[in-house]
Write an enzyme that holds these catalytic residues in place. Structure first.
Site, short mmCIF file in Angstrom:
data_model
loop_
_atom_site.label_atom_id
_atom_site.label_comp_id
_atom_site.label_asym_id
_atom_site.label_seq_id
_atom_site.Cartn_x
_atom_site.Cartn_y
_atom_site.Cartn_z
N HIS A 177 138.72 72.13 138.34
CA HIS A 177 138.93 70.49 139.15
C HIS A 177 140.42 70.30 139.65
CE1 HIS A 177 139.34 65.62 139.18
NE2 HIS A 177 138.45 66.02 139.52
N SER A 178 139.96 69.76 141.43
CA SER A 178 141.25 70.02 142.22
C SER A 178 141.87 70.35 142.09
CB SER A 178 141.34 68.22 141.27
OG SER A 178 142.29 67.13 142.78
N ALA A 179 142.95 70.00 141.92
CA ALA A 179 144.38 71.33 142.00
C ALA A 179 143.95 71.98 141.35
CB ALA A 179 145.87 70.04 142.27
N HIS B 21 135.90 60.74 143.09
CA HIS B 21 136.52 62.42 142.30
C HIS B 21 136.67 62.99 141.07
CE1 HIS B 21 139.21 65.41 143.43
NE2 HIS B 21 139.76 65.23 143.11
#
Length: 320
Positions: free
Chosen positions: A160-162, A295
């Site tokens: 997920h994400s970073a 998000h």
């Protein structure tokens, strides 16, 4: 590594494991958190409900929840790992996870949109800084994720994400051990540069990916940038494009939500992966009847429904 007092561990990665009494799924799931968060993001929601880890165990999966090196229960000491980057201000967190510009359609966020909201405060309580050296951070995450896969065998990796680069780099290092890669709103777009935050010099990552023909330095990648309707320029390789031969060996899902800034460039990521020869699907929650997410879909009111879209994709791809 050695310091003045002797040998100290460097870059260890905490992994929490849980398995159902009856394992009904052949491949375990590795959950990789994003940003300055930690594995807690998958263990529960900031308003106190079960997280994706618990739901996956109920579905019959063995689950491994990692704290990326320098996060959560994988401690960060600057003298050992290197300098820390800045803390994420609450206002910046809200700009990603509960942006005002998407508020009308963002109906699943479980709290308010101010720093003093109890849900926001709970979510921020588990946050911390990342390594200042993004390339070193990504390389370390690749090494630890590869070690984990070596121990547990073939697995499904969800990032997920970073935490996206850790997923891409682990699949690049151990393509024979990643049965599917689920990229949930991963950092981007490809080749993005965020001064003071990160620079994805290798397309998806700041650490080297395996291209064919090989590239010893990101400057060897020939790039073209074009404007898009979203207002976010799209950068791809110039043709003929180098292939990501290792990442082409497993199905990849790019998962996004309708009330998230990441939906503005999810197509860029798909185009980049397709150009590099990867087997990739764009999986938008709204296309599967799951609406109102942002998000942090794993933290939101309908996190179980959002997860079901991913499970449906895995079933469709025959990765059960």
């Amino acid at each position: 590594m050695q310091d003045g007092g002797g040998t100290v561990p460097r870059g260890q990665m905490y992994v929490e494991w849980e398995s159902p009494a009856e394992v009904r799924r052949p491949y375990p799931v590795v959950l990789v958190h994003g940003g300055g968060g930690q594995g807690l993001d998958y263990l529960g929601t900031p308003d106190g409900r079960p997280g994706w880890a618990a739901h996956l165990v109920r579905e019959g999966y063995t689950v491994y929840v990692v704290d990326r090196p320098g996060h959560g229960r994988s401690p960060h000491h600057p003298d050992v790992l290197g300098a820390m980057g800045p803390m994420m201000p609450t206002e910046a967190y809200l700009g990603i996870f509960a942006p005002e510009g998407f508020a009308e359609g963002h109906t699943q966020w479980p709290g308010g949109r101010t720093a003093d909201d109890p849900v926001v405060a709970q979510a921020m309580a588990g946050s911390g800084p990342m390594l200042a050296d993004t390339a070193a951070m990504h390389a370390l995450e690749q090494a630890r994720m590869a070690e984990l896969l070596d121990r547990i065998g073939p697995a499904i990796v969800v990032c997920h994400s970073a935490g996206g680069p850790a997923g891409y780099l682990s699949a690049d290092a151990r393509p024979e051990l990643v049965r599917a890669l689920v990229a949930v709103e991963t950092v981007g777009p490809p080749f993005a540069v965020r001064p003071g935050a990160f620079s994805l010099d290798w397309g998806l990552t700041a650490a080297p990916l395996t291209y064919d023909p090989p590239a010893a330095d990101p400057s060897e990648l020939s790039l073209l940038t074009q404007d898009t309707a979203s207002g976010i320029p799209m950068t791809l390789q110039a043709e003929p494009a180098r292939r990501l031969t290792n990442l082409s060996r497993m199905p990849i899902a790019v998962v996004t939500a309708e009330a998230s800034p990441f939906v503005l460039f999810d197509g860029h990521l798909v185009a980049f992966l397709e150009q590099a020869g990867c087997d990739v699907d764009l999986v938008r929650l709204a296309d599967h009847g799951v609406h109102g997410n942002g998000h942090g879909m794993m933290l939101e009111r309908n996190n179980r429904e959002a997860l079901q879209v991913i499970l449906g994709w895995l079933d469709k791809r025959g990765v059960r």
